[in-house]
Design a protein around this motif. Structure first.
Motif, PDB file in Angstrom:
ATOM      1  N   PRO A  45     -30.074 -30.872  24.009  1.00  0.00           N
ATOM      2  CA  PRO A  45     -28.894 -31.496  23.408  1.00  0.00           C
ATOM      3  C   PRO A  45     -27.892 -31.874  24.500  1.00  0.00           C
ATOM      4  N   VAL A  76     -25.591 -11.385  21.646  1.00  0.00           N
ATOM      5  CA  VAL A  76     -25.059 -11.386  20.281  1.00  0.00           C
ATOM      6  C   VAL A  76     -23.671 -11.983  20.218  1.00  0.00           C
ATOM      7  N   TYR A  83     -27.610 -17.717  21.949  1.00  0.00           N
ATOM      8  CA  TYR A  83     -28.419 -18.548  21.058  1.00  0.00           C
ATOM      9  C   TYR A  83     -29.372 -19.483  21.806  1.00  0.00           C
ATOM     10  N   SER A  86     -33.262 -19.389  20.750  1.00  0.00           N
ATOM     11  CA  SER A  86     -33.596 -20.000  19.459  1.00  0.00           C
ATOM     12  C   SER A  86     -33.667 -21.510  19.572  1.00  0.00           C
ATOM     13  N   VAL A  87     -32.697 -22.106  20.275  1.00  0.00           N
ATOM     14  CA  VAL A  87     -32.661 -23.559  20.402  1.00  0.00           C
ATOM     15  C   VAL A  87     -33.792 -24.024  21.319  1.00  0.00           C
ATOM     16  N   ASP A 108     -30.123  -5.740  17.064  1.00  0.00           N
ATOM     17  CA  ASP A 108     -29.204  -6.100  15.986  1.00  0.00           C
ATOM     18  C   ASP A 108     -28.984  -4.932  15.031  1.00  0.00           C
TER      19      ASP A 108
ATOM     20  N   LYS B  86     -19.996  -8.368  12.955  1.00  0.00           N
ATOM     21  CA  LYS B  86     -20.974  -8.835  13.944  1.00  0.00           C
ATOM     22  C   LYS B  86     -20.906 -10.341  14.184  1.00  0.00           C
ATOM     23  N   LEU B 238     -32.568 -18.027   8.768  1.00  0.00           N
ATOM     24  CA  LEU B 238     -32.675 -18.355  10.193  1.00  0.00           C
ATOM     25  C   LEU B 238     -33.447 -17.264  10.929  1.00  0.00           C
ATOM     26  N   LYS B 240     -32.909 -16.192  13.909  1.00  0.00           N
ATOM     27  CA  LYS B 240     -31.981 -15.300  14.599  1.00  0.00           C
ATOM     28  C   LYS B 240     -30.636 -15.367  13.904  1.00  0.00           C
ATOM     29  N   ARG B 241     -30.015 -14.188  13.718  1.00  0.00           N
ATOM     30  CA  ARG B 241     -28.720 -14.132  13.057  1.00  0.00           C
ATOM     31  C   ARG B 241     -27.713 -14.989  13.805  1.00  0.00           C
ATOM     32  N   MET B 242     -27.012 -15.866  13.048  1.00  0.00           N
ATOM     33  CA  MET B 242     -26.015 -16.747  13.667  1.00  0.00           C
ATOM     34  C   MET B 242     -24.724 -15.959  13.854  1.00  0.00           C
ATOM     35  N   PHE B 243     -24.266 -15.847  15.129  1.00  0.00           N
ATOM     36  CA  PHE B 243     -23.115 -14.983  15.373  1.00  0.00           C
ATOM     37  C   PHE B 243     -21.782 -15.718  15.457  1.00  0.00           C
ATOM     38  N   TRP B 244     -21.780 -17.031  15.143  1.00  0.00           N
ATOM     39  CA  TRP B 244     -20.505 -17.738  15.041  1.00  0.00           C
ATOM     40  C   TRP B 244     -20.205 -17.970  13.567  1.00  0.00           C
ATOM     41  N   LEU B 280     -24.921 -26.328  20.138  1.00  0.00           N
ATOM     42  CA  LEU B 280     -26.200 -25.749  19.724  1.00  0.00           C
ATOM     43  C   LEU B 280     -26.379 -25.807  18.207  1.00  0.00           C
ATOM     44  N   GLU B 283     -27.263 -29.220  17.053  1.00  0.00           N
ATOM     45  CA  GLU B 283     -28.667 -29.534  17.331  1.00  0.00           C
ATOM     46  C   GLU B 283     -29.572 -28.961  16.235  1.00  0.00           C
ATOM     47  N   LEU B 284     -29.257 -27.732  15.808  1.00  0.00           N
ATOM     48  CA  LEU B 284     -30.075 -27.103  14.765  1.00  0.00           C
ATOM     49  C   LEU B 284     -29.888 -27.837  13.433  1.00  0.00           C
ATOM     50  N   ARG B 287     -31.884 -30.980  13.462  1.00  0.00           N
ATOM     51  CA  ARG B 287     -33.313 -30.753  13.264  1.00  0.00           C
ATOM     52  C   ARG B 287     -33.647 -30.438  11.801  1.00  0.00           C
TER      53      ARG B 287
END
Lengths: 372, 329
Positions: A45, A76, A83, A86-87, A108, B86, B238, B240-244, B280, B283-284, B287
């Motif tokens: 990206p 985390v 992240y 994952s991307v 986690d 978290k 998802l 992986k857990r999204m942390f934002w 990021l 981008e997800l 997709r």
């Protein structure tokens, strides 16, 4: 399983030792080059930060050499790095570059997650063997940093440019080293050779510290060999981050002693940023304060363009600079960064630092010029 | 006795927490002053005092603080580290009071209590106490004020979800007390507008995109009008857990709107130039949209963005959606 990992400075040497020690076949990606960068930039990206793009280049180039598993670190939050994996997985899938990805990160929910991943990697190798490999990797990391710190001291003073050649050779030897004895021998020889280098008589060299985001600080391809360039301009360099120190902080909870960590930003009263801000944002400011206390002459902050934690630190740097009395400069790096522009800025900065250092006691203006 | 005046900048978290903060501060005996809607002057002031590399919404925050600073006794700039377990917002939110202090001169007193719910809910009491002690030492009064403020906030969020009205319009509605007709007419298309609230709801940043779309007879839906349960269900898919927190909201929202029975014709994603999480998350989202065969328009904005360019792209996108629908029929 043929394992690869992204490059970051000399990380490949200890990491390879560790992984080979637990019986894995390791494929180190080719050194970062224009080609690596291009592959990364074309497939990532646009607004992602630079390390993500170069990682992609590393993975694709390692695939060409036969790698099938990626070992990657995670996180985390709040820094983007958490992240990345994952991307990157999605990007590689789109490119038809099939990889298994093992992401080591703070668990986690439960520690068993991490242990499962380690077990997956080490298979039937014993924990004792893992410990031994870890120890060897750690010794290599410390040796690299010890030698590099001497190189940083000598660079601005040597008459002929020899130090980097010695450093390069010892890196090569350390990569092949099999035991602690080998490592000690290599370190002693390197230190000895370095001390033999003929030096200029001028001992008044400015000391410049490099702080900022870990990848841009540690990876010479990304920062256009900034340290060598500063050495050529007659400045001694110290970094806030060395690999051994970073491993110590994150893996061993800071329990071990590491070579020369004067600017690590620990135990500093930092009233400028009163909270953790992700990445090394807070440490950047703390280290700057520490370097000022240690009578350094200037601080250069490095960060990938759009790096969030470093933008927070950058906002505060002018205030810190004025309060503790040390010149600072912030440099953002991305795929557009040009070497000539960087050199000009470095020259100007070193000039400024020289003039400040020599303000008192300079007899004639010619003494103010570097390299005399 | 004159009431202390407290300024709240109309930027960043204003769009999510204004009803709560306003009620809390007023109950504590303060007079709340909000900066006006973003205008050219505010943008210029912000661009001047913030560093170049900061993103547009942060620069605007600076601009709103500049506007407020000589009109109030306090400015409320909480350090919003985390609003959900978290999860984080963005490093720049965590360092916001520090950045403002370093770059804006002649500031009034700053109320910069930390809000960090990443590890435990209990921290909320600390935040409340820290804000409250600027106005009173009476713990009971603070607790009562907070209770009332929380009730207000709950009602606000419930109304946003129930009536499907985005937060900025709900705030206006609650302030005006005038019944506004916000129900959609017979719309030709439905578009999901994705992005951080402080970008899409700020009429200056988003070039009033919501109104522009509605004027084209398009129904606009937002991730913010979805309940947190809906978002969590989607986000749980998802790997992986999204942390934002905002990243989760947008990505989860996008995934929800991809469901066929939501009847969404297209998505527009607005990101500010240099936004870390969006580089990021965007981008997800892209997709996911691609895999779900959903048309998506990405707009990146900063202080140099021209309105004409945005309008052209938006119109082209809408034309494409209309043609697509005709073909499908």
């Amino acid at each position: 399983m043929k394992v690869t990992f992204p490059h970051m400075g000399n990380l490949d040497i200890p990491l390879k030792a560790l992984l080979e020690g637990i019986g894995l076949e390791v494929i180190v990606p080719p050194k970062i080059s224009r080609k690596t960068l291009n592959i990364g930039v074309q497939n990532s990206p646009e607004y992602a930060c630079l390390p993500l793009k170069i990682n992609i280049g590393n993975f694709v180039e390692a695939k060409e050499l036969g790698a099938d598993t990626i070992l990657m670190a995670g996180g985390v939050g709040p820094c983007r790095f958490g992240y990345y994996a994952s991307v990157q997985k999605e990007i590689l899938k789109d490119m038809g570059c099939n990889y298994e990805m093992v992401v080591l990160e703070p668990p986690d929910t439960h520690y068993s997650e991490l242990i499962k991943k380690i077990n997956h990697l080490k298979k039937s190798t014993s924990w004792w063997q893992l410990y031994k490999s870890l120890k060897l990797a750690w010794q290599k990391a410390c040796a690299i940093d010890q030698i590099e710190q001497t190189v940083q001291e000598i660079r601005p003073l040597e008459r002929e440019r020899k130090a980097d050649k010695i450093f390069k050779k010892s890196l090569h030897d350390l990569d092949l080293a099999k035991s602690k004895n080998d490592i000690v021998d290599i370190t002693t020889t390197a230190q000895h050779d370095l001390r033999d280098i003929e030096l200029k008589s001028n001992s008044r060299v400015p000391r410049i510290a490099i702080v900022g985001e870990i990848y841009t600080v540690l990876e010479p391809y990304v920062n256009h060999n900034l340290e060598q360039e500063l050495g050529r301009l007659g400045a001694q360099v110290h970094r806030s981050l060395y690999l051994s120190q970073w491993i110590n902080d994150h893996l061993f909870m800071g329990k071990l002693t590491v070579p020369g960590s004067i600017g690590n930003g620990h135990n500093v009263e930092n009233s400028y940023i009163r909270s953790f801000v992700g990445g090394h944002g807070r440490e950047t400011v703390s280290s700057t304060i520490q370097y000022a206390e240690h009578q350094f002459d200037g601080v250069i902050q490095l960060a990938p363009f759009t790096c969030m934690p470093e933008i927070v630190a950058h906002s505060i740097m002018p205030t810190v600079s004025a309060n503790v009395g040390i010149p600072t400069m912030t440099i953002y790096l991305d795929e557009q960064s040009g070497e000539a522009g960087l050199k000009t800025r470095l020259e100007a900065f070193v000039d400024l630092v020289w003039r400040q250092k020599n303000k008192m006691g300079a007899e004639s203006s010619s003494e103010l010029l570097p390299g005399n | 006795m004159k009431k202390p005046r407290v300024g709240i900048p109309r930027a960043l978290m204003y769009y999510y927490y204004y009803p709560q903060w306003k009620c809390f501060l007023e109950e504590l005996g303060a007079e709340v002053i909000v900066s006006p809607k973003t205008n050219k002057q505010i943008v210029n002031a912000g661009v001047l005092s913030a560093i170049d590399e900061a993103c547009l919404p942060v620069k605007l925050y600076y601009g709103h603080v500049e506007w407020l600073k000589d009109k109030v006794d306090y400015i409320f700039i909480p350090r919003v580290i985390s609003i959900e377990r978290k999860e984080y917002i963005c490093p720049k939110f965590m360092g916001l009071p520090d950045m403002i202090r370093a770059n804006v001169s002649e500031l009034p007193h700053i109320i910069d209590a930390s809000l960090d719910l990443s590890k435990q809910e209990k921290q909320l009491h600390g935040f409340v106490r820290e804000v409250g002690k600027h106005f009173t030492n009476n713990g009971f009064k603070i607790a009562m004020a907070w209770r009332k403020a929380q009730k207000k906030q709950r009602e606000f969020l419930q109304m946003v979800v129930a009536k499907k009205i985005p937060p900025h319009e709900m705030i206006e509605y609650l302030e005006d007390r005038e019944p506004r007709v916000l129900t959609a007419q017979n719309n030709q298309l439905t578009i999901a507008l994705l992005g951080h609230g402080y970008n899409i709801y700020d009429e200056y940043i988003s070039m009033n995109i919501v109104k522009k779309l509605r004027d084209m007879n398009i129904k606009v839906v937002f991730p913010d009008v979805l309940s947190s349960e809906v978002i969590d269900v989607e986000a749980a898919k998802l790997p992986k857990r999204m942390f934002w927190t905002f990243g989760k909201k947008n990505l989860g929202g996008a995934m929800h709107y991809l469901n066929k029975n939501e009847n969404i014709d297209g998505m527009v994603h607005i990101a500010s130039f240099g936004c870390g999480p969006d580089s990021l998350v965007g981008e997800l989202i892209y997709r996911k949209a691609r895999d779900g065969e959903m048309p998506i328009l990405n707009l990146t904005i900063d202080e140099h963005t021209g309105e004409a360019g945005i309008v052209t792209r938006l119109e082209a996108f809408i034309d494409m959606l209309i043609r697509r629908r005709v073909v499908a029929q």
